[in-house]
Design a protein around this motif. Structure first.
Motif, PDB file in Angstrom:
ATOM      1  N   ALA A   1       0.831  -1.205   0.000  1.00 59.01           N
ATOM      2  CA  ALA A   1       0.000   0.000   0.000  1.00 59.01           C
ATOM      3  C   ALA A   1       0.868   1.260   0.000  1.00 59.01           C
ATOM      4  N   MET A   2       0.296   2.380  -0.504  1.00 57.00           N
ATOM      5  CA  MET A   2       1.078   3.607  -0.726  1.00 57.00           C
ATOM      6  C   MET A   2       1.126   4.512   0.514  1.00 57.00           C
ATOM      7  N   VAL A   3       1.784   4.042   1.548  1.00 54.57           N
ATOM      8  CA  VAL A   3       1.835   4.775   2.814  1.00 54.57           C
ATOM      9  C   VAL A   3       2.504   6.138   2.652  1.00 54.57           C
ATOM     10  N   ASP A   4       3.616   6.198   1.920  1.00 54.11           N
ATOM     11  CA  ASP A   4       4.361   7.467   1.755  1.00 54.11           C
ATOM     12  C   ASP A   4       3.499   8.533   1.078  1.00 54.11           C
ATOM     13  N   THR A   5       2.790   8.127   0.031  1.00 57.26           N
ATOM     14  CA  THR A   5       1.936   9.075  -0.697  1.00 57.26           C
ATOM     15  C   THR A   5       0.852   9.627   0.225  1.00 57.26           C
ATOM     16  N   ILE A   6       0.246   8.753   1.019  1.00 58.12           N
ATOM     17  CA  ILE A   6      -0.835   9.186   1.912  1.00 58.12           C
ATOM     18  C   ILE A   6      -0.305  10.127   2.999  1.00 58.12           C
TER      19      ILE A   6
ATOM     20  N   VAL B   1      -0.004  13.545   1.414  1.00 61.66           N
ATOM     21  CA  VAL B   1      -1.316  14.149   1.165  1.00 61.66           C
ATOM     22  C   VAL B   1      -1.968  14.579   2.476  1.00 61.66           C
ATOM     23  N   ALA B   2      -1.938  13.698   3.476  1.00 62.24           N
ATOM     24  CA  ALA B   2      -2.584  13.993   4.764  1.00 62.24           C
ATOM     25  C   ALA B   2      -1.939  15.182   5.469  1.00 62.24           C
ATOM     26  N   ALA B   3      -0.678  15.463   5.156  1.00 61.31           N
ATOM     27  CA  ALA B   3      -0.004  16.629   5.744  1.00 61.31           C
ATOM     28  C   ALA B   3      -0.553  17.925   5.155  1.00 61.31           C
ATOM     29  N   GLN B   4      -1.194  17.827   3.991  1.00 64.62           N
ATOM     30  CA  GLN B   4      -1.671  19.038   3.297  1.00 64.62           C
ATOM     31  C   GLN B   4      -3.180  19.222   3.324  1.00 64.62           C
ATOM     32  N   VAL B   5      -3.940  18.147   3.506  1.00 62.28           N
ATOM     33  CA  VAL B   5      -5.400  18.284   3.450  1.00 62.28           C
ATOM     34  C   VAL B   5      -6.064  17.723   4.710  1.00 62.28           C
TER      35      VAL B   5
ATOM     36  N   MET C   1      -3.764  -2.013   6.809  1.00 59.52           N
ATOM     37  CA  MET C   1      -4.823  -1.037   7.108  1.00 59.52           C
ATOM     38  C   MET C   1      -4.341  -0.066   8.189  1.00 59.52           C
ATOM     39  N   GLN C   2      -3.747  -0.638   9.241  1.00 55.87           N
ATOM     40  CA  GLN C   2      -3.282   0.182  10.366  1.00 55.87           C
ATOM     41  C   GLN C   2      -2.234   1.198   9.899  1.00 55.87           C
ATOM     42  N   ALA C   3      -1.328   0.754   9.032  1.00 49.48           N
ATOM     43  CA  ALA C   3      -0.273   1.648   8.542  1.00 49.48           C
ATOM     44  C   ALA C   3      -0.868   2.821   7.767  1.00 49.48           C
ATOM     45  N   LEU C   4      -1.882   2.551   6.939  1.00 52.84           N
ATOM     46  CA  LEU C   4      -2.522   3.621   6.162  1.00 52.84           C
ATOM     47  C   LEU C   4      -3.311   4.567   7.052  1.00 52.84           C
ATOM     48  N   LEU C   5      -4.011   4.014   8.040  1.00 53.66           N
ATOM     49  CA  LEU C   5      -4.775   4.860   8.969  1.00 53.66           C
ATOM     50  C   LEU C   5      -3.826   5.752   9.768  1.00 53.66           C
ATOM     51  N   LYS C   6      -2.689   5.184  10.157  1.00 56.65           N
ATOM     52  CA  LYS C   6      -1.674   5.957  10.893  1.00 56.65           C
ATOM     53  C   LYS C   6      -1.088   7.055  10.004  1.00 56.65           C
ATOM     54  N   ALA C   7      -0.984   6.762   8.700  1.00 50.88           N
ATOM     55  CA  ALA C   7      -0.431   7.744   7.752  1.00 50.88           C
ATOM     56  C   ALA C   7      -1.400   8.893   7.475  1.00 50.88           C
ATOM     57  N   GLY C   8      -2.701   8.692   7.820  1.00 45.42           N
ATOM     58  CA  GLY C   8      -3.673   9.771   7.646  1.00 45.42           C
ATOM     59  C   GLY C   8      -4.943   9.395   6.917  1.00 45.42           C
ATOM     60  N   ALA C   9      -5.064   8.130   6.500  1.00 43.17           N
ATOM     61  CA  ALA C   9      -6.320   7.693   5.867  1.00 43.17           C
ATOM     62  C   ALA C   9      -7.433   7.650   6.906  1.00 43.17           C
ATOM     63  N   ASP C  10      -8.668   7.906   6.485  1.00 45.20           N
ATOM     64  CA  ASP C  10      -9.831   7.817   7.375  1.00 45.20           C
ATOM     65  C   ASP C  10     -10.615   6.538   7.138  1.00 45.20           C
ATOM     66  N   LYS C  11     -10.588   6.062   5.872  1.00 44.58           N
ATOM     67  CA  LYS C  11     -11.293   4.829   5.524  1.00 44.58           C
ATOM     68  C   LYS C  11     -10.389   3.993   4.629  1.00 44.58           C
ATOM     69  N   ILE C  12     -10.567   2.688   4.731  1.00 43.77           N
ATOM     70  CA  ILE C  12      -9.779   1.742   3.946  1.00 43.77           C
ATOM     71  C   ILE C  12     -10.691   1.090   2.917  1.00 43.77           C
ATOM     72  N   ALA C  13     -10.267   1.097   1.652  1.00 39.36           N
ATOM     73  CA  ALA C  13     -11.042   0.451   0.590  1.00 39.36           C
ATOM     74  C   ALA C  13     -10.384  -0.871   0.219  1.00 39.36           C
ATOM     75  N   LEU C  14     -11.153  -1.945   0.303  1.00 31.40           N
ATOM     76  CA  LEU C  14     -10.685  -3.270  -0.097  1.00 31.40           C
ATOM     77  C   LEU C  14     -11.396  -3.663  -1.379  1.00 31.40           C
ATOM     78  N   ASN C  15     -10.625  -4.151  -2.358  1.00 33.30           N
ATOM     79  CA  ASN C  15     -11.223  -4.566  -3.616  1.00 33.30           C
ATOM     80  C   ASN C  15     -10.808  -6.001  -3.905  1.00 33.30           C
ATOM     81  N   SER C  16      -9.650  -6.200  -4.521  1.00 37.14           N
ATOM     82  CA  SER C  16      -9.176  -7.563  -4.812  1.00 37.14           C
ATOM     83  C   SER C  16      -9.019  -8.368  -3.530  1.00 37.14           C
TER      84      SER C  16
END
Length: 252
Positions: free
Chosen positions: A61-66, A69-73, A89-104
């Protein structure tokens, strides 16, 4: 009545925002953090980030990108792509995501939906479903790996299953309409909203102001997602919201 949401989507490939038609022919449209900041200024209700090649290329998952982005918005961020575990999921939420989308991952490991909902709450777990109409069987079929691979699943019954497992929201993309600007697949969203009782984000096919109005007039979806019309400046979020208000639709 809950306000309807207008949600731009950033399809990200190796740290850059891309856009295609019917999930192919991707062109570069810019830097995720810059584009996200511009959408926040326009009044987007939230932003969806999908790493569209992570699963196919077996990347994480793209933790660095998030983080950037989360630092700016400050608007809510839904993030998907390359998520294989609760730890991801935890890593993305810690990076600033609010919701996790699962597809594949939802298809290959349905237990991940339940595990994520139990740990972070259903409101945090979005199942993204990419669907294509199958003329032969007269039903909507589910696709995975960024739309590259058919799953042996009928879309409406799959939607019911993921909600039963704990998904708090569905992000459903019509692959037939993706990037075509020919309007949302109303029949698809009418069937989905009749089948499940969680919020549904409609994606694929938006090309003009009337498409938003028609979607909310003729279906019970909670949010309209669009990419091309916003990325290329054909419509702005204030224009869309003003048009919806004039039609009597409640927006933020």
């Amino acid at each position: 009545m809950l306000a309807k949401r207008i949600v731009p989507c950033l399809d990200v490939d190796h740290g850059r925002v891309k856009k295609g038609v019917n999930f192919v022919d991707l062109t570069d449209v810019g830097d995720p953090a810059e584009i996200a900041a511009a959408y926040e200024q326009q009044g987007a209700d939230e932003l969806v980030f999908l790493d569209i090649t992570a699963t196919n290329e077996a990347r994480g998952a793209m933790v660095d990108t998030i983080e950037k982005v989360a630092a700016q918005v400050f608007m809510p961020l839904t993030v998907g792509g390359g998520i294989k575990s609760v730890a991801d999921m935890q890593a993305l939420l810690k990076a600033g995501a609010d919701k996790i989308a699962l597809n594949s991952a939802a298809v290959t490991q349905p237990e991940l939906i339940q595990a994520g909902a139990e740990k972070f709450g259903s409101q945090c777990i979005v199942v993204a479903i990419d669907v294509r109409w199958d003329e032969a069987t007269q039903e909507y079929r589910v696709y995975v790996n960024g739309g590259r691979k058919a799953a042996d699943l009928e879309a409406i019954s799959w939607a019911k299953k993921v909600v039963a497992l704990g998904a708090g929201e569905l992000l459903v993309t019509s692959m037939d309409r993706d990037g075509t600007k020919s309007g949302y697949d109303l029949k698809l969203y009418q069937a989905l909203t009749a089948a499940v009782n969680v919020p549904i984000v409609a994606s694929g096919g938006c090309g003009k102001l009337a498409d938003f109005n028609t979607l909310f007039a003729e279906t019970d979806v909670d949010a309209a997602l669009a990419a091309s019309v916003f990325h290329y400046g054909e419509l702005t979020i204030p224009q869309v919201k003003q048009s919806l208000r004039e039609q009597g639709v409640t927006v933020r």
